[in-house]
Scaffold this motif. Sequence first.
Motif, PDB file in Angstrom:
ATOM      1  N   PHE A  77       0.825  -1.207   0.000  1.00  0.00           N
ATOM      2  CA  PHE A  77       0.000   0.000   0.000  1.00  0.00           C
ATOM      3  C   PHE A  77       0.862   1.261   0.000  1.00  0.00           C
ATOM      4  O   PHE A  77       0.636   2.170  -0.804  1.00  0.00           O
ATOM      5  CB  PHE A  77      -0.936   0.000   1.217  1.00  0.00           C
ATOM      6  CG  PHE A  77      -1.802   1.221   1.304  1.00  0.00           C
ATOM      7  CD1 PHE A  77      -2.898   1.364   0.478  1.00  0.00           C
ATOM      8  CD2 PHE A  77      -1.496   2.229   2.201  1.00  0.00           C
ATOM      9  CE1 PHE A  77      -3.693   2.503   0.541  1.00  0.00           C
ATOM     10  CE2 PHE A  77      -2.283   3.369   2.277  1.00  0.00           C
ATOM     11  CZ  PHE A  77      -3.387   3.508   1.449  1.00  0.00           C
ATOM     12  N   LEU A  78       1.859   1.303   0.893  1.00  0.00           N
ATOM     13  CA  LEU A  78       2.706   2.497   0.995  1.00  0.00           C
ATOM     14  C   LEU A  78       3.601   2.697  -0.221  1.00  0.00           C
ATOM     15  O   LEU A  78       3.864   3.827  -0.626  1.00  0.00           O
ATOM     16  CB  LEU A  78       3.576   2.424   2.251  1.00  0.00           C
ATOM     17  CG  LEU A  78       2.863   2.557   3.583  1.00  0.00           C
ATOM     18  CD1 LEU A  78       3.829   2.304   4.725  1.00  0.00           C
ATOM     19  CD2 LEU A  78       2.224   3.925   3.718  1.00  0.00           C
ATOM     20  N   LEU A  82      -0.860   3.670  -2.720  1.00  0.00           N
ATOM     21  CA  LEU A  82      -1.084   5.070  -2.364  1.00  0.00           C
ATOM     22  C   LEU A  82      -0.460   6.035  -3.381  1.00  0.00           C
ATOM     23  O   LEU A  82      -1.126   6.997  -3.791  1.00  0.00           O
ATOM     24  CB  LEU A  82      -0.597   5.348  -0.946  1.00  0.00           C
ATOM     25  CG  LEU A  82      -0.965   6.707  -0.365  1.00  0.00           C
ATOM     26  CD1 LEU A  82      -2.467   6.935  -0.398  1.00  0.00           C
ATOM     27  CD2 LEU A  82      -0.445   6.834   1.060  1.00  0.00           C
ATOM     28  N   ILE A  85      -2.778   6.108  -6.324  1.00  0.00           N
ATOM     29  CA  ILE A  85      -4.002   6.872  -6.045  1.00  0.00           C
ATOM     30  C   ILE A  85      -3.718   8.371  -6.124  1.00  0.00           C
ATOM     31  O   ILE A  85      -4.505   9.132  -6.684  1.00  0.00           O
ATOM     32  CB  ILE A  85      -4.569   6.478  -4.659  1.00  0.00           C
ATOM     33  CG1 ILE A  85      -5.103   5.044  -4.718  1.00  0.00           C
ATOM     34  CG2 ILE A  85      -5.655   7.443  -4.208  1.00  0.00           C
ATOM     35  CD1 ILE A  85      -5.441   4.450  -3.357  1.00  0.00           C
ATOM     36  N   TYR A 115       5.502  13.119  -1.754  1.00  0.00           N
ATOM     37  CA  TYR A 115       5.060  11.883  -1.111  1.00  0.00           C
ATOM     38  C   TYR A 115       6.261  11.024  -0.728  1.00  0.00           C
ATOM     39  O   TYR A 115       6.379  10.584   0.417  1.00  0.00           O
ATOM     40  CB  TYR A 115       4.122  11.093  -2.021  1.00  0.00           C
ATOM     41  CG  TYR A 115       3.822   9.716  -1.466  1.00  0.00           C
ATOM     42  CD1 TYR A 115       2.964   9.570  -0.389  1.00  0.00           C
ATOM     43  CD2 TYR A 115       4.434   8.583  -1.976  1.00  0.00           C
ATOM     44  CE1 TYR A 115       2.710   8.322   0.154  1.00  0.00           C
ATOM     45  CE2 TYR A 115       4.192   7.334  -1.443  1.00  0.00           C
ATOM     46  CZ  TYR A 115       3.325   7.209  -0.379  1.00  0.00           C
ATOM     47  OH  TYR A 115       3.079   5.971   0.154  1.00  0.00           O
TER      48      TYR A 115
END
Length: 138
Positions: A77-78, A82, A85, A115
């Motif tokens: 996810f990280l 993400l 997204i 990010y």
Amino acid sequence: MSGEISHTGIVKKLSENKIIVGIVNESACASCHAKGSCTAADMKDKEVEINQFNGEYHLGQRVTVIGKTSQGFKALFLGYLLPFIILLTILIITTSLRIPEGTGGLLALASLIPYYFVLYLVRNRIKRSFEFEIKPLE
């Protein structure tokens, strides 16, 4: 599904409060009968730091490193979901604002810089949230 991910590794470094285990990740072809045709790029050395362990270990000992499946999903996810997204959101916003596609694409890519910079700044906190167990190989 057992909820665990395990890899075989070799103890590389020892101290009183942590053990560094080297793990060789192999692609599917690198471990099959045709591995002679595969390249060295198919194999990657990784190091895993284990902070909590029981028992005694020595350098060069073969061990099994065990992690929870949920940790794999968190890393996925990280590292991938993400950022995807964020990229997609910026592309949708720039398209809806009628910003030219090229500029929107560059803005979307540029949005990943902060990010990954923030991810880099909090890397030690993230590292502490990933816990692994170690067991001697039988």
